[in-house]
Motif scaffolding. Structure first.
Motif, PDB file in Angstrom:
ATOM      1  N   ILE A 258       0.884  -1.163   0.125  1.00 61.84           N
ATOM      2  CA  ILE A 258      -0.180   0.031  -0.071  1.00 61.84           C
ATOM      3  C   ILE A 258       0.797   1.452   0.033  1.00 61.84           C
ATOM      4  O   ILE A 258       1.584   1.423   0.870  1.00 61.84           O
ATOM      5  CB  ILE A 258      -0.937  -0.008   1.378  1.00 61.84           C
ATOM      6  N   SER A 259       0.679   2.202  -1.054  1.00 61.96           N
ATOM      7  CA  SER A 259       1.417   3.197  -0.930  1.00 61.96           C
ATOM      8  C   SER A 259       0.857   4.265  -1.550  1.00 61.96           C
ATOM      9  O   SER A 259      -0.616   4.134  -2.066  1.00 61.96           O
ATOM     10  CB  SER A 259       2.765   3.158  -2.161  1.00 61.96           C
ATOM     11  N   ASP A 260       1.142   5.762  -1.817  1.00 59.55           N
ATOM     12  CA  ASP A 260       0.660   6.781  -2.121  1.00 59.55           C
ATOM     13  C   ASP A 260       0.524   6.942  -3.702  1.00 59.55           C
ATOM     14  O   ASP A 260       0.149   7.807  -4.254  1.00 59.55           O
ATOM     15  CB  ASP A 260       0.966   8.164  -1.584  1.00 59.55           C
ATOM     16  N   PHE A 261       1.545   6.142  -4.168  1.00 64.11           N
ATOM     17  CA  PHE A 261       1.612   6.150  -5.933  1.00 64.11           C
ATOM     18  C   PHE A 261       0.879   4.905  -6.378  1.00 64.11           C
ATOM     19  O   PHE A 261       0.753   3.759  -6.025  1.00 64.11           O
ATOM     20  CB  PHE A 261       2.902   6.139  -6.304  1.00 64.11           C
ATOM     21  N   PRO A 262       0.345   5.323  -7.391  1.00 68.75           N
ATOM     22  CA  PRO A 262      -0.555   4.298  -8.065  1.00 68.75           C
ATOM     23  C   PRO A 262       0.270   3.048  -8.909  1.00 68.75           C
ATOM     24  O   PRO A 262       1.171   3.249  -9.642  1.00 68.75           O
ATOM     25  CB  PRO A 262      -1.369   5.135  -9.131  1.00 68.75           C
ATOM     26  N   TYR A 263      -0.360   1.833  -8.643  1.00 70.43           N
ATOM     27  CA  TYR A 263       0.293   0.800  -9.500  1.00 70.43           C
ATOM     28  C   TYR A 263      -0.526   0.709 -10.686  1.00 70.43           C
ATOM     29  O   TYR A 263      -1.746   0.918 -10.578  1.00 70.43           O
ATOM     30  CB  TYR A 263      -0.051  -0.447  -8.864  1.00 70.43           C
ATOM     31  N   THR A 264      -0.152   0.700 -11.953  1.00 69.83           N
ATOM     32  CA  THR A 264      -0.994   0.769 -13.231  1.00 69.83           C
ATOM     33  C   THR A 264      -0.732  -0.348 -14.065  1.00 69.83           C
ATOM     34  O   THR A 264       0.505  -0.726 -14.406  1.00 69.83           O
ATOM     35  CB  THR A 264      -0.695   2.114 -13.844  1.00 69.83           C
ATOM     36  N   LEU A 265      -1.819  -1.295 -14.194  1.00 71.84           N
ATOM     37  CA  LEU A 265      -1.759  -2.107 -15.238  1.00 71.84           C
ATOM     38  C   LEU A 265      -2.055  -1.761 -16.589  1.00 71.84           C
ATOM     39  O   LEU A 265      -3.166  -1.713 -16.777  1.00 71.84           O
ATOM     40  CB  LEU A 265      -2.580  -3.460 -14.716  1.00 71.84           C
ATOM     41  N   VAL A 266      -1.138  -1.140 -17.315  1.00 70.12           N
ATOM     42  CA  VAL A 266      -1.401  -0.367 -18.403  1.00 70.12           C
ATOM     43  C   VAL A 266      -2.052  -1.388 -19.539  1.00 70.12           C
ATOM     44  O   VAL A 266      -2.814  -1.030 -20.146  1.00 70.12           O
ATOM     45  CB  VAL A 266       0.079   0.220 -18.992  1.00 70.12           C
ATOM     46  N   ASN A 267      -1.458  -2.505 -19.667  1.00 69.97           N
ATOM     47  CA  ASN A 267      -2.046  -3.558 -20.631  1.00 69.97           C
ATOM     48  C   ASN A 267      -1.586  -4.996 -20.338  1.00 69.97           C
ATOM     49  O   ASN A 267      -0.585  -5.502 -20.294  1.00 69.97           O
ATOM     50  CB  ASN A 267      -1.257  -3.242 -22.024  1.00 69.97           C
ATOM     51  N   VAL A 268      -2.629  -5.623 -20.017  1.00 72.10           N
ATOM     52  CA  VAL A 268      -2.606  -7.069 -19.643  1.00 72.10           C
ATOM     53  C   VAL A 268      -3.928  -7.638 -20.359  1.00 72.10           C
ATOM     54  O   VAL A 268      -4.313  -8.549 -19.736  1.00 72.10           O
ATOM     55  CB  VAL A 268      -2.710  -7.194 -18.080  1.00 72.10           C
ATOM     56  N   SER A 269      -3.661  -7.430 -21.625  1.00 68.77           N
ATOM     57  CA  SER A 269      -4.959  -7.787 -22.279  1.00 68.77           C
ATOM     58  C   SER A 269      -5.043  -9.443 -22.746  1.00 68.77           C
ATOM     59  O   SER A 269      -6.087  -9.706 -23.053  1.00 68.77           O
ATOM     60  CB  SER A 269      -5.009  -7.122 -23.772  1.00 68.77           C
ATOM     61  N   SER A 270      -4.129 -10.020 -22.556  1.00 69.87           N
ATOM     62  CA  SER A 270      -4.108 -11.449 -22.948  1.00 69.87           C
ATOM     63  C   SER A 270      -4.066 -12.537 -21.665  1.00 69.87           C
ATOM     64  O   SER A 270      -4.321 -13.745 -21.716  1.00 69.87           O
ATOM     65  CB  SER A 270      -2.845 -11.904 -23.638  1.00 69.87           C
ATOM     66  N   LEU A 271      -4.473 -11.888 -20.581  1.00 70.56           N
ATOM     67  CA  LEU A 271      -4.618 -12.499 -19.081  1.00 70.56           C
ATOM     68  C   LEU A 271      -5.703 -13.478 -19.333  1.00 70.56           C
ATOM     69  O   LEU A 271      -6.954 -13.466 -19.741  1.00 70.56           O
ATOM     70  CB  LEU A 271      -4.755 -11.655 -18.032  1.00 70.56           C
ATOM     71  N   THR A 272      -5.326 -14.479 -18.599  1.00 71.58           N
ATOM     72  CA  THR A 272      -6.345 -15.780 -18.410  1.00 71.58           C
ATOM     73  C   THR A 272      -6.422 -16.265 -16.992  1.00 71.58           C
ATOM     74  O   THR A 272      -7.499 -16.784 -16.653  1.00 71.58           O
ATOM     75  CB  THR A 272      -6.269 -17.249 -19.572  1.00 71.58           C
ATOM     76  N   GLU A 273      -5.691 -15.757 -16.350  1.00 69.32           N
ATOM     77  CA  GLU A 273      -5.422 -16.247 -14.880  1.00 69.32           C
ATOM     78  C   GLU A 273      -4.603 -15.140 -13.938  1.00 69.32           C
ATOM     79  O   GLU A 273      -3.613 -14.611 -14.596  1.00 69.32           O
ATOM     80  CB  GLU A 273      -4.453 -17.587 -14.749  1.00 69.32           C
ATOM     81  N   ALA A 274      -5.308 -14.657 -13.118  1.00 65.39           N
ATOM     82  CA  ALA A 274      -4.438 -13.740 -12.166  1.00 65.39           C
ATOM     83  C   ALA A 274      -4.840 -14.105 -10.758  1.00 65.39           C
ATOM     84  O   ALA A 274      -5.914 -14.629 -10.323  1.00 65.39           O
ATOM     85  CB  ALA A 274      -5.286 -12.290 -12.411  1.00 65.39           C
ATOM     86  N   GLU A 275      -3.749 -13.737  -9.861  1.00 67.67           N
ATOM     87  CA  GLU A 275      -4.019 -13.948  -8.377  1.00 67.67           C
ATOM     88  C   GLU A 275      -3.390 -12.642  -7.686  1.00 67.67           C
ATOM     89  O   GLU A 275      -2.360 -11.858  -7.910  1.00 67.67           O
ATOM     90  CB  GLU A 275      -2.767 -15.007  -8.079  1.00 67.67           C
ATOM     91  N   LEU A 276      -4.068 -12.024  -6.805  1.00 64.98           N
ATOM     92  CA  LEU A 276      -4.052 -10.607  -6.419  1.00 64.98           C
ATOM     93  C   LEU A 276      -4.070 -11.019  -4.713  1.00 64.98           C
ATOM     94  O   LEU A 276      -5.019 -11.229  -4.150  1.00 64.98           O
ATOM     95  CB  LEU A 276      -5.064  -9.692  -6.753  1.00 64.98           C
ATOM     96  N   ASP A 277      -3.114 -10.026  -4.254  1.00 57.76           N
ATOM     97  CA  ASP A 277      -3.243 -10.153  -2.727  1.00 57.76           C
ATOM     98  C   ASP A 277      -2.293  -8.760  -2.394  1.00 57.76           C
ATOM     99  O   ASP A 277      -1.719  -8.069  -3.157  1.00 57.76           O
ATOM    100  CB  ASP A 277      -2.540 -11.155  -1.967  1.00 57.76           C
ATOM    101  N   ILE A 278      -2.465  -8.536  -1.173  1.00 60.09           N
ATOM    102  CA  ILE A 278      -1.467  -7.238  -0.741  1.00 60.09           C
ATOM    103  C   ILE A 278      -0.802  -7.446   0.324  1.00 60.09           C
ATOM    104  O   ILE A 278      -1.104  -8.568   1.154  1.00 60.09           O
ATOM    105  CB  ILE A 278      -2.795  -6.096  -0.059  1.00 60.09           C
ATOM    106  N   ASP A 279       0.547  -6.871   0.441  1.00 63.38           N
ATOM    107  CA  ASP A 279       1.488  -7.089   1.602  1.00 63.38           C
ATOM    108  C   ASP A 279       0.623  -6.799   2.875  1.00 63.38           C
ATOM    109  O   ASP A 279       0.533  -5.738   3.223  1.00 63.38           O
ATOM    110  CB  ASP A 279       2.765  -6.305   1.263  1.00 63.38           C
ATOM    111  N   PRO A 280       0.781  -7.854   3.911  1.00 61.14           N
ATOM    112  CA  PRO A 280       0.142  -7.737   5.142  1.00 61.14           C
ATOM    113  C   PRO A 280       0.745  -6.737   5.930  1.00 61.14           C
ATOM    114  O   PRO A 280       0.294  -6.019   6.716  1.00 61.14           O
ATOM    115  CB  PRO A 280       0.351  -9.112   5.848  1.00 61.14           C
TER     116      PRO A 280
END
Length: 525
Positions: A258-280
């Motif tokens: 978590i930060s004050d600066f944005p994470y940007t997924l500019v282009n992930v158009s071919s994605l078929t599988e994704a796993e997302l989590d945040i550093d505790p």
């Protein structure tokens, strides 16, 4: 006369009946011969098979097999893999040099070098070169050196490369040529955008990229790596944010801070599988802006992905966004995995995810414990924004429940809530970690038929705790038997135990097929 010869009943009897003595003696010799043959059947295997077996245990343990017999004296010298760990700061260099001087294999499949001190950095270069000269394919380096020489960046044999260091600088001065590299893993390496781009351009066949805590990177432009299909990122202090341009990847695993600066997924158009989590560790920095501009924006970028996994802390962030009333995008996931606790911090977020997944067919739930100290950060957030998770009726059903007081009835309520929320679900798999004891698991098994009675949903219930305990126990026994840290145990272990452990390790860790291990069954007779 018999009495003069014998000093006891056994001796006297043997003199009186010599045929009985020799008959017993022959039987004892025969039994000993059979036992010895069975015991030593592993030694009759070809050198190539023994060397493959030894390559799955630590090199230090493989070297100890040289004391078994002359047959074993030089077997380890030609194994296809070496793993060298520095266990202390005394005589480590001499020990490593001695191992490498006795190693005779011309082709090396795997080389792992793990050093915890920087005393030997002048020699590290020659040790790495030693492996590369033998066309090593799997190279794993845990180092404490400042930089790596240019010869390291020119190699045509390495297919898998792992580099971990707190302060090793990856900054090639030459053109990178890793023409065979398919899997690259970098852990806590000092690497910046320009050198990273040079590495990518020199790895035309790269298929998998793993970045762990390489927090100086700001732009990941993978658009010129068409073969790259898998991207894994774990960030702890990535405070400048990052732009990820990865139009060719199919699988994304992202755990961000978590930060004050944005994470940007500019282009992930071919994605078929994704796993997302945040550093505790960064939960204490939660704010509404982060939820709205980062978490939900990332979900928008993966909303068309068919296979999704949400981690525990990501689900907590989604729940907080739901409390704020932020709009949540529709998901097209057909397969969804939730790694979560059963607590008021996640219920509303899970409900929203399920409601916004109209095409969901399979759901997997993996339960786990949560850190009470980190949940305190969530309480502080709720107080600061005057939010109440119990404003939702689905949360109130569970009462004042926290991870440590979850019972089988709460798990059943959770499963029932899922079934009521989803309309298209065909299969639900529930893997119970910390909540599964023998009694509670049996109670849940009795409840499952009633839960699925009114729903055309197949429910699979499994408890992973005992399996994990069994695996840990098995690894612990093997670890100690080979005497990696307990030299005395190795010295007092019989030859039979040593050989049995070699076979067990090979079968358990190498995925050996039945056709390969059936010939070894005589060894267990």
């Amino acid at each position: 006369m018999a009495g003069k010869v014998g000093n006891g009943d056994g001796a006297t009897a043997s003199v009186r009946n010599p045929s009985h003595y020799f008959s017993n003696h022959r039987r004892k010799i025969k039994r000993a011969r059979v036992s010895s043959e069975d015991l030593d059947s592993i030694s009759s295997l070809p050198d190539e098979i023994l060397q493959v077996i030894l390559s799955f245990i630590p090199t230090k343990a493989a070297i100890r097999t040289s004391v078994l017999s002359r047959r074993w004296r030089h077997i380890w010298c030609d194994i296809p893999s070496l793993s060298i760990f520095q266990e202390g700061c005394t005589n480590a260099r001499e020990s490593i040099e001695k191992i490498l001087s006795r190693y005779t294999a011309r082709k090396m499949m795997s080389f792992e070098l793990r050093l915890i001190w920087n005393y030997y950095y002048p020699y590290v270069y020659s040790w790495i070169e030693f492996a590369m000269y033998r066309n090593v394919e799997n190279l794993s380096l845990t180092l404490c050196i400042e930089d790596i020489p240019d010869f390291f960046y020119i190699n045509s044999s390495v297919k898998q490369l792992y580099v971990k260091s707190g302060y090793t600088k990856l900054d090639p001065k030459c053109s990178v040529s890793w023409t065979s590299l398919k899997i690259l893993s970098l852990h806590t390496c000092n690497i910046y955008d320009e050198p990273f781009a040079k590495i990518l351009s020199g790895s035309p066949n790269l298929e998998t990229l793993r970045l762990y805590f390489c927090d100086e990177l700001c732009v990941l432009d993978l658009s010129k790596s068409p073969r790259l299909k898998t991207l894994e990122i774990e960030s702890e202090h990535w405070l400048l944010g990052a732009k990820i341009v990865a139009p060719h990847i199919h699988s994304l695993r992202l755990r961000f801070t978590i930060s004050d600066f944005p994470y940007t997924l500019v282009n992930v158009s071919s994605l078929t599988e994704a796993e997302l989590d945040i550093d505790p560790g960064s939960l204490r920095k939660l704010n509404s802006s982060f939820l709205q501009t980062i978490v939900l924006k990332i979900i928008e970028k993966v909303q068309n992905v068919e296979k999704l996994t949400f981690g525990e802390n990501f689900l907590k962030a989604v729940s907080l966004a739901e409390l704020h009333g932020f709009p949540f995008p529709k998901l097209k996931a057909k397969v969804l995995t939730l790694e979560t606790t059963i607590s008021p911090y996640v219920i509303s977020g899970i409900v929203r995810v399920l409601q916004n997944s109209p095409e969901l067919k399979k759901l997997t739930i993996r339960t786990m414990y949560s850190d009470a100290l980190r949940e305190k950060n969530l309480d502080n957030y709720l107080d600061a924004y005057v939010l109440n998770p119990y404003q939702f009726p689905e949360v109130r059903v569970f009462g004042n429940i926290y991870c440590r007081n979850v019972e089988s009835k709460h798990v059943a309520l959770f499963m029932e809530l899922v079934l009521k929320t989803t309309k298209t679900l065909e299969k639900m798999v529930v893997r119970l970690g910390p909540y599964s004891n023998t009694r509670g698991f049996k109670e849940l098994l009795q409840m499952v038929p009633m839960l699925s009675h009114d729903n055309n949903v197949s429910i699979v219930l499994s408890a992973t705790k005992s399996r994990i305990r069994e695996t840990k126990c098995k690894n612990f026994v093997i670890f100690n038997l080979f005497g990696q840290r307990n030299h005395g145990l190795w010295q007092h272990t019989s030859t039979e135990c040593i050989k049995r452990s070699i076979i067990d390790t090979w079968i358990n860790n190498a995925g050996v097929s039945q056709s390969m291990w059936l010939p070894l069954l005589n060894f267990y007779a």
